[in-house]
Design a protein around this motif. Structure first.
Motif, PDB file in Angstrom:
ATOM      1  N   THR A   1       0.823  -1.235  -0.010  1.00  0.00           N
ATOM      2  CA  THR A   1       0.139  -0.132   0.132  1.00  0.00           C
ATOM      3  C   THR A   1       0.932   1.113   0.187  1.00  0.00           C
ATOM      4  O   THR A   1       1.806   1.430   0.867  1.00  0.00           O
TER       5      THR A   1
ATOM      6  N   GLU B   1      -3.282   3.964  -1.684  1.00  0.00           N
ATOM      7  CA  GLU B   1      -3.670   3.362  -2.927  1.00  0.00           C
ATOM      8  C   GLU B   1      -2.872   1.624  -2.795  1.00  0.00           C
ATOM      9  O   GLU B   1      -1.786   1.679  -2.351  1.00  0.00           O
ATOM     10  N   HIS B   2      -3.493   0.563  -2.826  1.00  0.00           N
ATOM     11  CA  HIS B   2      -3.097  -0.715  -3.046  1.00  0.00           C
ATOM     12  C   HIS B   2      -2.327  -0.764  -4.426  1.00  0.00           C
ATOM     13  O   HIS B   2      -2.812  -1.018  -5.504  1.00  0.00           O
ATOM     14  N   SER B   3      -1.102  -0.674  -4.175  1.00  0.00           N
ATOM     15  CA  SER B   3      -0.068  -0.544  -5.491  1.00  0.00           C
ATOM     16  C   SER B   3      -0.159  -1.713  -6.554  1.00  0.00           C
ATOM     17  O   SER B   3      -0.103  -1.260  -7.837  1.00  0.00           O
ATOM     18  N   ASP B   4      -0.175  -2.939  -6.025  1.00  0.00           N
ATOM     19  CA  ASP B   4      -0.265  -4.120  -6.920  1.00  0.00           C
ATOM     20  C   ASP B   4      -0.967  -5.242  -6.310  1.00  0.00           C
ATOM     21  O   ASP B   4      -0.597  -6.020  -5.911  1.00  0.00           O
ATOM     22  N   PRO B   5      -2.485  -4.953  -6.506  1.00  0.00           N
ATOM     23  CA  PRO B   5      -3.152  -5.856  -5.678  1.00  0.00           C
ATOM     24  C   PRO B   5      -3.210  -7.396  -6.577  1.00  0.00           C
ATOM     25  O   PRO B   5      -3.059  -7.210  -7.620  1.00  0.00           O
TER      26      PRO B   5
ATOM     27  N   SER C   1      -4.594 -10.724  -8.304  1.00  0.00           N
ATOM     28  CA  SER C   1      -5.414 -10.618  -9.532  1.00  0.00           C
ATOM     29  C   SER C   1      -7.001 -10.765  -8.924  1.00  0.00           C
ATOM     30  O   SER C   1      -7.744 -10.222 -10.035  1.00  0.00           O
TER      31      SER C   1
ATOM     32  N   GLU D   1      -8.421  -7.221  -8.749  1.00  0.00           N
ATOM     33  CA  GLU D   1      -7.922  -6.366  -9.711  1.00  0.00           C
ATOM     34  C   GLU D   1      -8.655  -5.094 -10.218  1.00  0.00           C
ATOM     35  O   GLU D   1      -8.123  -3.995 -10.212  1.00  0.00           O
TER      36      GLU D   1
ATOM     37  N   ARG E   1      -6.979  -1.800  -8.479  1.00  0.00           N
ATOM     38  CA  ARG E   1      -6.056  -1.221  -9.073  1.00  0.00           C
ATOM     39  C   ARG E   1      -6.263   0.128  -9.563  1.00  0.00           C
ATOM     40  O   ARG E   1      -7.305   0.484 -10.141  1.00  0.00           O
ATOM     41  N   GLY E   2      -5.450   1.227  -9.259  1.00  0.00           N
ATOM     42  CA  GLY E   2      -5.745   2.376  -9.776  1.00  0.00           C
ATOM     43  C   GLY E   2      -6.656   3.356  -9.209  1.00  0.00           C
ATOM     44  O   GLY E   2      -7.152   4.249  -9.625  1.00  0.00           O
ATOM     45  N   ARG E   3      -6.951   2.661  -7.897  1.00  0.00           N
ATOM     46  CA  ARG E   3      -8.104   3.332  -7.138  1.00  0.00           C
ATOM     47  C   ARG E   3      -7.389   3.807  -5.892  1.00  0.00           C
ATOM     48  O   ARG E   3      -6.395   3.347  -5.183  1.00  0.00           O
TER      49      ARG E   3
END
Length: 288
Positions: free
Chosen positions: A92, A110-114, A116, A119, A122-124
């Motif tokens: 995060t 932001e959760h950088s690399d959630p 799959s 998904e 991502r970008g939120r």
């Protein structure tokens, strides 16, 4: 109660259970589109505005609103080197939020690399509730946390006999209380003031607010501190309880149809998460 907090089905302290042969995981996260326009105000400016908000329900926490980055004004999010790790959602990243005359550290994440299976996050970006000036749905301010679509309140008129006793002293006696049913909690009973010995009550300085009912005031009954409360101006959705009084059955004797009531497990409201709470100053302080 909501989907994942208090006694909700995903909270870990559910009043019911899923009728499945195998136990569910200890923690289940649930994400869904809010399907309401939501806006954020900070530093005297609108900094986010979206009809595509994602609501995350996480066990033991109030729901959290995640905004698409494209719905957040340019220059509002300032990256930092601070990162933490979420047990289910991974790394995060944290941001400073800056807009107008305001600047707040660790005010968004932001959760950088959630993974799959998550998904859609991502970008939120989510904003820390206490750090922002205010959150809105359309043009109406919401308080405490993002509105939980699974939280419901019903108020019903009843002719049941309710008495409130301080030892042998009758504090209230009515056959016209209002029963308030709030999402799976035990019922709360609200009494008209005309049926309460108001001289026995001493108003305190304590104020709390409920995101669904409004600002509450509290009263002592003799040595029984905080034994009663009420909403002088309950919000429109529950306006029927405005001016009524309710009594806490673990602090004073509340007898319904001859049976003494007890405070049921999970009834007490608990704030969840460092970024949110139920502080009365959120509703009383002026907006910038």
């Amino acid at each position: 109660m909501g989907l994942a907090w208090q006694q909700g089905p995903l909270s870990g302290r559910a009043v019911g259970r899923f009728l499945v042969p195998q136990p569910l995981p200890d923690r289940l996260l649930f994400a869904e589109r809010l399907r309401r326009r939501m806006r954020v105000r900070f530093g005297g400016a609108w900094i986010a505005d979206s009809e595509d908000v994602l609501l995350l329900h996480e066990p033991g926490r109030y729901p959290v609103a995640y905004f698409p980055r494209a719905s957040i004004d340019d220059g509002v999010l300032l990256p930092t080197t601070r990162t933490t790790r979420h047990g289910e959602l991974g790394e995060t990243s944290w941001f400073i939020v800056e807009a107008g005359d305001g600047r707040a550290e660790r005010a968004a994440w932001e959760h950088s690399d959630p993974p799959s299976h998550a998904e859609e996050l991502r970008g939120r970006v989510a904003f820390a509730w206490r750090a922002m000036d205010a959150f809105y749905e359309e043009d109406e301010r919401i308080l405490g946390h993002a509105a939980d679509p699974y939280h419901r309140i019903d108020v019903r008129r009843t002719s049941r006999h309710l008495r409130v006793l301080d030892g042998d002293r009758v504090i209230a006696d009515t056959t016209r209380p209002l029963a308030l049913y709030e999402s799976g909690f035990a019922p709360r009973w609200y009494l008209p003031r005309e049926d309460v010995a108001l001289s026995a009550l001493t108003e305190t300085d304590v104020r709390t607010f409920c995101p669904y009912k409004g600002l509450a005031r509290y009263y002592d009954v003799g040595l029984r501190t905080g034994a009663a409360w009420g909403y002088p101006e309950a919000w429109t959705e529950v306006a029927r309880i405005s001016g009524f009084l309710s009594f806490e059955p673990d602090r004073i004797d509340v007898v319904l149809d001859g049976v003494r009531l007890r405070l049921e497990p999970g009834q007490t409201v608990v704030a969840h998460g460092l970024d949110r709470g139920l502080d009365a100053d959120e509703i009383t302080k002026p907006l910038t």
